[in-house]
Design a protein around this motif. Structure first.
Motif, PDB file in Angstrom:
ATOM      1  N   VAL A 118       0.703  -1.567  -0.017  1.00 36.74           N
ATOM      2  CA  VAL A 118       0.173  -0.127  -0.182  1.00 36.74           C
ATOM      3  C   VAL A 118       0.731   1.255  -0.408  1.00 36.74           C
ATOM      4  N   LEU A 119       0.439   2.204  -0.322  1.00 39.73           N
ATOM      5  CA  LEU A 119       0.969   3.990  -1.153  1.00 39.73           C
ATOM      6  C   LEU A 119       1.098   4.543  -0.067  1.00 39.73           C
ATOM      7  N   VAL A 120       1.824   5.546   0.603  1.00 41.64           N
ATOM      8  CA  VAL A 120       1.169   6.562   1.670  1.00 41.64           C
ATOM      9  C   VAL A 120       2.188   7.728   1.256  1.00 41.64           C
ATOM     10  N   ARG A 121       0.988   8.725   0.511  1.00 38.16           N
ATOM     11  CA  ARG A 121       1.671   9.480  -0.502  1.00 38.16           C
ATOM     12  C   ARG A 121       2.833  10.555   0.488  1.00 38.16           C
ATOM     13  N   VAL A 122       1.781  11.010   1.308  1.00 39.19           N
ATOM     14  CA  VAL A 122       2.397  11.894   3.144  1.00 39.19           C
ATOM     15  C   VAL A 122       1.481  11.921   3.801  1.00 39.19           C
ATOM     16  N   ARG A 123       2.071  12.300   5.483  1.00 39.06           N
ATOM     17  CA  ARG A 123       1.951  11.690   6.327  1.00 39.06           C
ATOM     18  C   ARG A 123       0.281  12.450   6.713  1.00 39.06           C
ATOM     19  N   GLU A 124      -1.222  11.829   6.317  1.00 41.12           N
ATOM     20  CA  GLU A 124      -2.054  12.591   7.286  1.00 41.12           C
ATOM     21  C   GLU A 124      -2.412  12.806   8.709  1.00 41.12           C
ATOM     22  N   ASN A 125      -1.591  13.648   9.621  1.00 40.05           N
ATOM     23  CA  ASN A 125      -2.040  14.057  10.229  1.00 40.05           C
ATOM     24  C   ASN A 125      -3.553  13.757  11.162  1.00 40.05           C
ATOM     25  N   PRO A 126      -4.244  14.274  10.496  1.00 41.87           N
ATOM     26  CA  PRO A 126      -5.830  14.370  10.906  1.00 41.87           C
ATOM     27  C   PRO A 126      -5.882  12.650  11.674  1.00 41.87           C
TER      28      PRO A 126
END
Length: 212
Positions: A118-126
């Motif tokens: 699974v690809l995580v493009r950016v950190r999602e702070n929420p």
């Protein structure tokens, strides 16, 4: 030490576990998520595990829950947390392979085909902040937890078997009763009393006169 998180993006809620440091990466829970891709093998990170819910398989993890796990994995990686476009791999717990020649926290796989990405493009702070609000630090007895889980599973399976036996017994009784009813459906019709009542010899002497 293990951090416990609760993901409410699914119902019932799912539980996610994170080892505090690399020495606790091999916590034997169900599904590890490891962000070490070929270009990121040296990243220090704790493995993330999600406990499968009843009737769920590792290939059926809801997308939202998988996203929660992936975001936690990225957030708990020293290098991965600083980078975008991180590849995270996950596999069933039973597919993890570990031997004495491996470094602490390092693992391989029995069957590489049982590994998904699974690809995580950016950190999602929420997402990370929501999960961090549910974080609980525990010192679990994993052996005792496993034994308790297996005991509950055996009890549940025994209940199902007992219920099935009772159902089979009831159905057998109903079939036997129906079979008996079919076999004796005409018993009353051909009883001695009914046969005598229908015999002309037992009719009144005036029967034929009345007929004429």
């Amino acid at each position: 030490m293990v951090y416990y998180f609760t993901s409410n993006v699914v119902s019932p809620a799912a539980f996610i576990y994170v080892g505090k440091d690399k020495f606790e990466r091999s916590v034997p829970l169900r599904i590890p998520n490891d962000p070490r891709s070929p270009s990121n093998r040296t990243s220090s990170t704790a493995h993330v595990y999600v406990r499968l819910r009843e009737g769920e398989t590792w290939e059926q993890i809801p997308e939202k829950l998988l996203e929660d796990c992936a975001q936690l994995t990225k957030a708990n990686s020293i290098e991965g947390n600083k980078k975008d476009n991180i590849t995270i791999i996950y596999t069933p717990w039973a597919n993890l392979q570990k031997d004495g020649s491996m470094a602490t926290g390092q693992v391989s796989f029995h069957n590489p085909k049982l590994v998904k990405k699974v690809l995580v493009r950016v950190r999602e702070n929420p997402i990370v902040n929501r999960l961090n609000k549910t974080r609980v630090e525990k010192f679990p007895d994993l052996r005792a937890e496993k034994e308790e889980y297996l005991k509950k599973k055996r009890n549940d399976e025994r209940k199902v078997r007992d219920q099935q036996k009772e159902k089979d017994k009831l159905e057998k009784r109903e079939r036997e009763q129906l079979k008996w009813q079919k076999a004796h459906a005409y018993d009353d019709m051909f009883s001695e009393e009914n046969m005598e009542a229908s015999n002309n010899q037992n009719r009144d002497a005036d029967f034929l006169d009345d007929f004429m």
